[in-house]
Scaffold this active site. Structure first.
Site, PDB file in Angstrom:
ATOM      1  N   ASP A 154      51.439  33.662  38.550  1.00 45.70           N
ATOM      2  CA  ASP A 154      51.286  34.479  37.342  1.00 45.70           C
ATOM      3  C   ASP A 154      51.943  35.847  37.498  1.00 45.70           C
ATOM      4  OD1 ASP A 154      50.183  32.969  35.414  1.00 45.70           O
ATOM      5  OD2 ASP A 154      48.198  33.875  35.444  1.00 45.70           O
ATOM      6  N   ASP A 210      34.564  31.380  38.520  1.00 50.63           N
ATOM      7  CA  ASP A 210      34.007  30.508  39.552  1.00 50.63           C
ATOM      8  C   ASP A 210      32.495  30.340  39.382  1.00 50.63           C
ATOM      9  OD1 ASP A 210      33.538  33.149  40.095  1.00 50.63           O
ATOM     10  OD2 ASP A 210      34.459  33.145  42.076  1.00 50.63           O
TER      11      ASP A 210
END
Length: 693
Positions: A267, A420
């Site tokens: 990214d 997460d």
């Protein structure tokens, strides 16, 4: 055996034969020994006897030398601290003001500044009263004179302050302190229970085990071994310091090449970093590794968006498991063989999480203190919750997911910065179980600068509160048992993510300094000293080599409560920075084995010059450009230190309170406030992450 009859001590006690003999040596360098009686020479001699004046002098000189060395060391440290204050705070050399965008930090800074100005004014007033002899706080039985007996307006104001303080301020502080102490005791009980659970696991040797050969196939006509399809993902963003070692470690995983696919999810918005990562992927692809490079043009959703986009590829449908590694993680070659087998014959298992190990834990004081916290997190929290509850927060990396569990839980969502934890909560609500492997370790880095650590902690403490607001209705209406719901709401979110930073900041950074100016609300000694030291000792048990750092650890945790409290409030009320993702800066540390491999590789390339055959001029120019970018990336950048205003304001507040405690002759309070204030000063001047000598 016949008993031994020895009566010599009887007659030697009562009867003495012969005259006492005194032997004196003329040389003063020898000791003087006096023999009195037949057994005197065989009796134990006191240590003080047998030392002459010269020996005593040398002993005293050695002790004096040690004392002078200790004083000199303290003076050196104090002088260095004063020099750093002069350089960074007064002259502003090589420093910049830290941004206060995190969680509306400007508002918190204004509140702390008001407290500081008020404390300084009250301290000046108390000093004047002390010099005038108005020792009301040292003599509780002293009669407070009436207005007609007063001499001077200042005396009248002082008596009014004492009355107002006792009637209005003290009850409020006492009520808040009792509430915080109650939360403190609850959290201490939770930590104690976790430690007892960890001891029970070690005593019973409880851990997940692999039974038999999990890859052996029943098909006799085949090869005899069947490996599941595994997808490995490495998300990264502008991390030129660590991309090479992470890709190298993942490409060396011991797994059949036709049963594994590695996705490098880049990214990066820096084109030079993109070219470096793409060149590294191309290098391993030419060596026969099944690896692909993937770059998003529109970077939305941060890491969650990156993972979600990668899981949407058509070729992913044929894979059963996905292993995720952040850019600074370096798994061992046998990682997949130690984790994937746990999924066999266990269809309810959705996640296998490995433990982190740190290559730079001894780099400076900051990394040592982080190692204590993270060792407790993995050794105690993750392991106990995994064994007894089959649930814990996914650490975002160094774990293997069953892709079916991800899909049934809704996949990666971009709604928080703790994707997460988000996927772990939703998977647990859908009935999936987790396993934590404490003996499988993956090398990684901890932040070496306070700036990087502060931003990381802000994300780790604002995200859970933001997630709690979003997940609370789903938790209440889920089909899991009431006990699991209570554990997730009361312990997982409220106690460990909300209550801990709240009471730590309020009790030790606000209430304790205020009690120095309001003695009627004084905190008991066990709250200030005994219980915090005991809890710090419990936290430090998983890292026994860090026991000498127990006092700095306690002080630093209280200091970090400012950032954690600020982040918690930001996430709970969804303030501006609760959805702000800042990539943690890496240093690119390598393990010892990696350094040896690199040295061996460099020696081979020096002896065997590389020849590019069939390469065009454009290819060669591109290779030269990549080589120049690598060399430019290795040029060290001069570090610019930051000044953190909230920490500095709290440092001066605590130091002011320590001066006030001297007037009340409160020794323990003085030392605690003094050391805590100095710790805040070191953090505020960005000295906590300096290199250890």
């Amino acid at each position: 055996m016949a008993p031994r009859l020895d009566f010599s001590n009887w007659w030697a006690k009562d009867t003495r034969k012969g005259n006492p003999v005194v032997v004196t040596m003329e040389n003063p360098n020898f000791s003087v020994v006096e023999i009195d009686g037949p057994d005197s020479a065989f009796r134990p001699v006191e240590k003080s006897r047998g030392k002459n004046a010269k020996q005593v002098t040398w002993v005293l000189l050695l002790k004096a030398n040690r004392a002078v060395g200790c004083v000199a060391w303290l003076a050196t440290v104090l002088w260095a601290l004063l020099g750093a204050i002069k350089k960074r705070l007064i002259h502003r050399q090589g420093v910049t003001l830290a941004s206060e965008k995190l969680g509306k930090g400007k508002l918190l800074f204004r509140v702390i500044r008001v407290f500081l100005v008020t404390a300084l004014a009250i301290l000046a007033f108390e000093v004047v009263a002390y010099l005038q002899g108005w020792h009301y706080f040292n003599n509780p039985s002293l009669h407070i004179p009436k207005t007609s007996d007063l001499e001077g307006v200042l005396h009248m104001v002082y008596v009014a302050w004492l009355t107002f303080r006792a009637d209005y301020i003290a009850p409020l502080i006492q009520a808040l302190s009792k509430f915080c102490v109650l939360l403190f005791l609850i959290q201490s009980a939770d930590r104690t229970v976790l430690c007892l659970g960890c001891l029970w696991i070690k005593y019973k040797k409880i851990k997940p085990r692999i039974v038999g050969d999990p890859f052996k196939s029943d098909d006799l006509e085949g090869s005899g071994y069947e490996y599941p399809m595994v997808l490995v993902q490495i998300p990264m963003c502008n991390e030129k310091e660590v991309y090479e070692q992470s890709i190298s470690a993942v490409c060396q995983l011991d797994w059949p090449k036709d049963r594994i696919l590695i996705q490098v999810l880049d990214d990066s918005d820096d084109e030079s970093v993109q070219r470096l990562i793409k060149a590294e992927v191309t290098k391993w692809s030419q060596r026969g590794i099944n690896i692909i490079y993937r770059h998003r043009l529109v970077r939305t959703g941060y890491k969650a968006g990156n993972l979600k986009s990668a899981m949407g590829c058509d070729y992913v449908k044929g894979y059963e498991f996905v292993a995720i590694f952040d850019a600074d993680f370096q798994p061992n070659p046998d990682f997949l063989k130690q984790t994937v087998p746990h999924f066999k014959d266990n269809p309810e298992l959705g996640l296998v999480q490995a433990r982190w190990s740190f290559v730079n834990k001894d780099e400076n004081l900051l990394t040592r203190l982080q190692n204590i916290n993270l060792c407790f997190h993995f050794e105690v929290e993750q392991q106990v919750n995994g064994v007894f509850l089959n649930f814990f927060g996914f650490n975002g990396t160094a774990g293997v997911w069953r892709i079916k569990a991800l899909e049934e839980s809704g996949g990666w969502l971009e709604r928080t910065t703790v994707e997460d934890m988000d996927i772990a909560v939703r998977a647990h609500l859908n009935g999936w179980k987790f396993i934590f492997l404490n003996d499988v370790k993956v090398l990684c880095e901890v932040p070496e600068s306070y700036e990087a650590y502060r931003k990381q902690q802000h994300r780790w403490h604002s995200g859970p509160m933001h997630l709690f607001r979003l997940c609370l209705p789903a938790i209440i209406t889920s089909k899991i048992s009431v006990c699991k719901k209570a554990n997730m709401i009361l312990l997982f979110f409220l106690l460990r993510k909300l209550i801990l930073p709240f009471y730590s900041f309020t009790l030790f950074c606000i209430i304790l300094p205020l009690t120095m100016f309001v003695p009627e609300a004084e905190l008991p000694m066990w709250v200030i000293c005994y219980v915090p030291v005991f809890m710090s000792f419990l936290n430090i048990l998983p890292a026994p080599k860090s026991v000498p750092f127990i006092v700095p650890y306690l002080l630093f945790e209280n200091t970090m409560s400012v950032t954690k409290f600020n982040a918690m409030v930001s996430g709970l009320f969804q303030l501006g920075s609760s959805y702000e993702w800042v990539v943690t800066k890496k240093a690119g540390r390598s393990s010892e084995s990696d350094l040896l491999a690199v040295a061996e590789k460099d020696s081979k390339t020096m002896n065997q010059p590389q020849i590019y055959r069939g390469a065009s001029e454009s290819d060669l120019s591109e290779l030269n450009q990549i080589k120049e970018q690598k060399e430019a990336a290795q040029v060290p950048v001069k570090k610019v230190n930051k000044i953190y205003r909230k920490e500095l304001a709290l440092a001066f507040l605590l130091l002011t309170a320590s001066v006030r405690s001297l007037l009340s002759a409160q020794g323990v309070h003085f030392y605690f406030l003094l050391f805590q204030g100095v710790t805040f000063l070191l953090v505020g001047l960005d000295l906590i992450g300096e290199q250890m000598s």
